[in-house]
Design a protein around this motif. Structure first.
Motif, PDB file in Angstrom:
ATOM      1  N   GLY A  85      -0.332  38.054  13.423  1.00 16.43           N
ATOM      2  CA  GLY A  85      -1.280  37.728  12.364  1.00 16.43           C
ATOM      3  C   GLY A  85      -2.528  38.584  12.435  1.00 16.43           C
ATOM      4  O   GLY A  85      -3.051  39.046  11.405  1.00 16.43           O
ATOM      5  N   GLU A  86      -3.027  38.807  13.648  1.00 13.04           N
ATOM      6  CA  GLU A  86      -4.201  39.661  13.818  1.00 13.04           C
ATOM      7  C   GLU A  86      -3.901  41.095  13.395  1.00 13.04           C
ATOM      8  O   GLU A  86      -4.711  41.743  12.714  1.00 13.04           O
ATOM      9  CB  GLU A  86      -4.678  39.625  15.268  1.00 13.04           C
ATOM     10  CG  GLU A  86      -5.337  38.327  15.637  1.00 13.04           C
ATOM     11  CD  GLU A  86      -5.871  38.310  17.059  1.00 13.04           C
ATOM     12  OE1 GLU A  86      -5.533  39.224  17.852  1.00 13.04           O
ATOM     13  OE2 GLU A  86      -6.636  37.382  17.374  1.00 13.04           O
ATOM     14  N   LEU A  87      -2.740  41.608  13.796  1.00 13.43           N
ATOM     15  CA  LEU A  87      -2.375  42.969  13.419  1.00 13.43           C
ATOM     16  C   LEU A  87      -2.213  43.102  11.907  1.00 13.43           C
ATOM     17  O   LEU A  87      -2.630  44.105  11.314  1.00 13.43           O
ATOM     18  CB  LEU A  87      -1.094  43.401  14.142  1.00 13.43           C
ATOM     19  CG  LEU A  87      -1.252  43.643  15.638  1.00 13.43           C
ATOM     20  CD1 LEU A  87       0.106  43.734  16.315  1.00 13.43           C
ATOM     21  CD2 LEU A  87      -2.089  44.886  15.913  1.00 13.43           C
ATOM     22  N   GLU A  88      -1.632  42.100  11.279  1.00 12.33           N
ATOM     23  CA  GLU A  88      -1.489  42.129   9.811  1.00 12.33           C
ATOM     24  C   GLU A  88      -2.860  42.156   9.144  1.00 12.33           C
ATOM     25  O   GLU A  88      -3.094  42.921   8.202  1.00 12.33           O
ATOM     26  CB  GLU A  88      -0.679  40.931   9.314  1.00 12.33           C
ATOM     27  CG  GLU A  88       0.772  40.900   9.757  1.00 12.33           C
ATOM     28  CD  GLU A  88       1.667  41.926   9.087  1.00 12.33           C
ATOM     29  OE1 GLU A  88       1.197  42.691   8.206  1.00 12.33           O
ATOM     30  OE2 GLU A  88       2.856  41.977   9.445  1.00 12.33           O
ATOM     31  N   ALA A  89      -3.776  41.329   9.632  1.00  8.22           N
ATOM     32  CA  ALA A  89      -5.116  41.254   9.032  1.00  8.22           C
ATOM     33  C   ALA A  89      -5.896  42.548   9.237  1.00  8.22           C
ATOM     34  O   ALA A  89      -6.533  43.053   8.297  1.00  8.22           O
ATOM     35  CB  ALA A  89      -5.887  40.067   9.619  1.00  8.22           C
ATOM     36  N   SER A  90      -5.851  43.109  10.435  1.00  5.72           N
ATOM     37  CA  SER A  90      -6.603  44.345  10.662  1.00  5.72           C
ATOM     38  C   SER A  90      -5.958  45.522   9.936  1.00  5.72           C
ATOM     39  O   SER A  90      -6.664  46.416   9.450  1.00  5.72           O
ATOM     40  CB  SER A  90      -6.759  44.635  12.163  1.00  5.72           C
ATOM     41  OG  SER A  90      -5.524  44.766  12.817  1.00  5.72           O
ATOM     42  N   ALA A  91      -4.641  45.526   9.809  1.00  7.19           N
ATOM     43  CA  ALA A  91      -3.973  46.589   9.041  1.00  7.19           C
ATOM     44  C   ALA A  91      -4.399  46.537   7.579  1.00  7.19           C
ATOM     45  O   ALA A  91      -4.647  47.578   6.956  1.00  7.19           O
ATOM     46  CB  ALA A  91      -2.458  46.467   9.160  1.00  7.19           C
ATOM     47  N   GLN A  92      -4.489  45.336   7.031  1.00  5.25           N
ATOM     48  CA  GLN A  92      -4.922  45.190   5.639  1.00  5.25           C
ATOM     49  C   GLN A  92      -6.365  45.658   5.469  1.00  5.25           C
ATOM     50  O   GLN A  92      -6.698  46.321   4.476  1.00  5.25           O
ATOM     51  CB  GLN A  92      -4.769  43.734   5.179  1.00  5.25           C
ATOM     52  CG  GLN A  92      -5.102  43.514   3.718  1.00  5.25           C
ATOM     53  CD  GLN A  92      -4.215  44.301   2.765  1.00  5.25           C
ATOM     54  OE1 GLN A  92      -3.025  44.505   3.028  1.00  5.25           O
ATOM     55  NE2 GLN A  92      -4.776  44.756   1.668  1.00  5.25           N
ATOM     56  N   ALA A  93      -7.217  45.347   6.415  1.00  2.00           N
ATOM     57  CA  ALA A  93      -8.614  45.785   6.343  1.00  2.00           C
ATOM     58  C   ALA A  93      -8.708  47.309   6.384  1.00  2.00           C
ATOM     59  O   ALA A  93      -9.475  47.912   5.622  1.00  2.00           O
ATOM     60  CB  ALA A  93      -9.422  45.157   7.479  1.00  2.00           C
ATOM     61  N   VAL A  94      -7.938  47.947   7.260  1.00  5.94           N
ATOM     62  CA  VAL A  94      -7.924  49.404   7.337  1.00  5.94           C
ATOM     63  C   VAL A  94      -7.417  49.985   6.023  1.00  5.94           C
ATOM     64  O   VAL A  94      -7.990  50.927   5.473  1.00  5.94           O
ATOM     65  CB  VAL A  94      -7.077  49.897   8.535  1.00  5.94           C
ATOM     66  CG1 VAL A  94      -6.805  51.393   8.448  1.00  5.94           C
ATOM     67  CG2 VAL A  94      -7.758  49.538   9.847  1.00  5.94           C
ATOM     68  N   ARG A  95      -6.350  49.407   5.491  1.00  5.63           N
ATOM     69  CA  ARG A  95      -5.768  49.884   4.227  1.00  5.63           C
ATOM     70  C   ARG A  95      -6.800  49.818   3.107  1.00  5.63           C
ATOM     71  O   ARG A  95      -6.953  50.772   2.333  1.00  5.63           O
ATOM     72  CB  ARG A  95      -4.547  49.033   3.877  1.00  5.63           C
ATOM     73  CG  ARG A  95      -3.819  49.461   2.641  1.00  5.63           C
ATOM     74  CD  ARG A  95      -2.726  48.453   2.268  1.00  5.63           C
ATOM     75  NE  ARG A  95      -1.543  49.066   1.733  1.00  5.63           N
ATOM     76  CZ  ARG A  95      -1.468  49.645   0.554  1.00  5.63           C
ATOM     77  NH1 ARG A  95      -2.514  49.713  -0.231  1.00  5.63           N
ATOM     78  NH2 ARG A  95      -0.332  50.179   0.139  1.00  5.63           N
ATOM     79  N   GLU A  96      -7.465  48.695   2.990  1.00  3.01           N
ATOM     80  CA  GLU A  96      -8.467  48.529   1.937  1.00  3.01           C
ATOM     81  C   GLU A  96      -9.605  49.529   2.100  1.00  3.01           C
ATOM     82  O   GLU A  96     -10.052  50.135   1.114  1.00  3.01           O
ATOM     83  CB  GLU A  96      -9.020  47.102   1.959  1.00  3.01           C
ATOM     84  CG  GLU A  96      -8.030  46.065   1.495  1.00  3.01           C
ATOM     85  CD  GLU A  96      -8.497  44.633   1.732  1.00  3.01           C
ATOM     86  OE1 GLU A  96      -9.674  44.422   2.108  1.00  3.01           O
ATOM     87  OE2 GLU A  96      -7.667  43.720   1.548  1.00  3.01           O
TER      88      GLU A  96
END
Length: 162
Positions: A85-96
């Motif tokens: 879940g943490e990796l998904e959230a930080s990946a989304q933040a980087v993507r944005e």
């Protein structure tokens, strides 16, 4: 940069994260404590480190996209699903952040000449730890069979169905 090319680059980032999360979910529970040698980080610590690094660089270079940075960089004790879940959230933040900054032409604040260099650094950094994780698991007697792990990792890069 054309929006089509940016979409491909962001898809590469999404695939990188999918590979990382797939690897995490393939690790047996007792494999999370594996390490290459005494004093080396555990498998679990390497996953939490990657999440931490993503967020620290966002905080420093794109603070408007920053999320809360964990207190501990090299953490143990999280479940596989918590780390995923943490990796998904930080990946989304980087993507944005990268998508927005490339589209707007906005510069990174501290470390990179261009937002794509930030993304490239993250992919390279995570590939480095991917190899360390697989080595730690092998040293602990949990080596992956290529037929088992290939579809979850390398095949994600080469998938032409997107």
């Amino acid at each position: 940069m054309g929006s089509d090319l940016l979409d491909v680059v962001l898809d590469a980032w999404d695939r990188n994260n999918r590979i990382l999360v797939n690897l995490l979910r393939a690790v047996p529970e007792d494999g999370l404590a594996a390490r290459v040698m005494a004093g080396s980080p555990t498998v679990s610590q390497m996953f939490t480190h990657m999440h931490y690094v993503r967020l620290v660089f966002l905080y420093e270079d794109a603070p408007e996209f920053a999320r809360s940075v964990p207190e501990r960089e090299w953490a143990d004790g999280l479940s596989t699903e918590q780390m995923a879940g943490e990796l998904e959230a930080s990946a989304q933040a980087v993507r944005e952040a990268v998508g927005s900054m490339v589209r707007s032409g906005k510069a990174m604040k501290v470390h990179y000449d261009h937002p794509l260099l930030f993304l490239e650094h993250m992919i390279w950094h995570e590939g480095y730890h991917h190899g360390q994780i697989k080595l730690a698991l092998k040293m602990a007697g949990h080596a992956f069979d290529d037929e088992q792990i290939g579809p979850l990792t390398w095949d994600v890069w080469m998938d032409k169905t997107h």
